[in-house]
Design a protein around this motif. Structure first.
Motif, PDB file in Angstrom:
ATOM      1  N   GLY A   1      -4.535  -5.954  -1.069  1.00 26.67           N
ATOM      2  CA  GLY A   1      -5.700  -6.660  -0.543  1.00 26.67           C
ATOM      3  C   GLY A   1      -5.593  -8.161  -0.703  1.00 26.67           C
ATOM      4  O   GLY A   1      -5.982  -8.923   0.191  1.00 26.67           O
TER       5      GLY A   1
ATOM      6  N   ASN B   1      -4.859   0.832   3.843  1.00 26.55           N
ATOM      7  CA  ASN B   1      -5.665   0.515   2.670  1.00 26.55           C
ATOM      8  C   ASN B   1      -6.269   1.770   2.044  1.00 26.55           C
ATOM      9  O   ASN B   1      -6.522   1.801   0.840  1.00 26.55           O
TER      10      ASN B   1
ATOM     11  N   SER C   1       0.831  -1.207   0.000  1.00 27.02           N
ATOM     12  CA  SER C   1       0.000   0.000   0.000  1.00 27.02           C
ATOM     13  C   SER C   1       0.863   1.253   0.000  1.00 27.02           C
ATOM     14  O   SER C   1       0.571   2.234  -0.699  1.00 27.02           O
TER      15      SER C   1
END
Length: 215
Positions: A83, A100, A36
């Motif tokens: 993810g 996220n 991320s």
């Protein structure tokens, strides 16, 4: 498109290459949060390339705009694999929800503002950035209110990156018809208008859902 989970429905998630790559990443010491964070770096590099590319000429302009397109796509790949490694790879962490979302907002701002300054229209860049962030804000506000996650368009994140990538690629060959940033201007305007429409649409759908739930 509203879903009860917090994951964006992506057809690419079910492809063999994506699953194989995610499995490989899961076996390494790479964490979903690091992936991320890399998306934030990709967005920053894409924004810088858009900025410098919009002001450059010749081969340097070509290379910078191709780099900007690559940065946009790398950002999406990071969004895909963080993810997958977290969920399918079983490497989710307590701070995962923060990583996220936060890098995506930084990447959106960097890319849109970078385009805006590259075409000498910073106000349009900031407008596109603000509306891009608002689309995510409304989605997360809905989740906080108990509504399903709303990933609808017309200018959700994958759509914004598709427009930015396409504009970069086409602008890199504008010399063929003696153009100069017209495609980037059009692309950024489409993102700004589309993101504003997306924000309104998601907000309206959320209000309708909340009213229906109460009745």
């Amino acid at each position: 498109m509203m879903t009860m989970g917090d994951r964006r429905p992506l057809a690419s998630r079910d492809t063999r290459w994506a699953q194989a790559t995610a499995r490989r990443l899961a076996t390494l010491s790479v964490t979903p949060n690091q992936i991320s964070q890399t998306s934030m770096l990709a967005g920053a590099l894409a924004g810088a390339a858009f900025w410098l590319g919009g002001e450059s000429q010749g081969t340097m302009r070509l290379l910078l705009l191709l780099g900007a397109a690559l940065g946009c796509q790398l950002r999406l790949l990071c969004n895909l694999f963080d993810g997958m490694v977290a969920v399918e790879g079983g490497k989710a962490s307590a701070e995962g929800p923060f990583w996220n979302e936060f890098p995506d907002r930084i990447a959106d701002i960097a890319i849109m503002v970078g385009i805006g300054y590259g075409i000498a229209m910073p106000a349009l860049g900031w407008a596109a950035a603000c509306f891009s962030v608002l689309t995510a804000y409304v989605r997360e506000l809905g989740r906080a209110n108990g509504a399903p996650s709303d990933f609808s368009g017309p200018m959700a994140k994958p759509h914004r990156m598709a427009v930015a990538t396409g504009a970069a690629l086409l602008s890199s060959v504008e010399f063929l018809w003696n153009g100069r940033n017209e495609i980037l201007i059009l692309g950024l305007a489409l993102i700004a208008i589309g993101a504003a429409a997306t924000t309104l649409r998601r907000g309206w759908q959320q209000v309708r859902w909340l009213k229906a739930k109460r009745s």
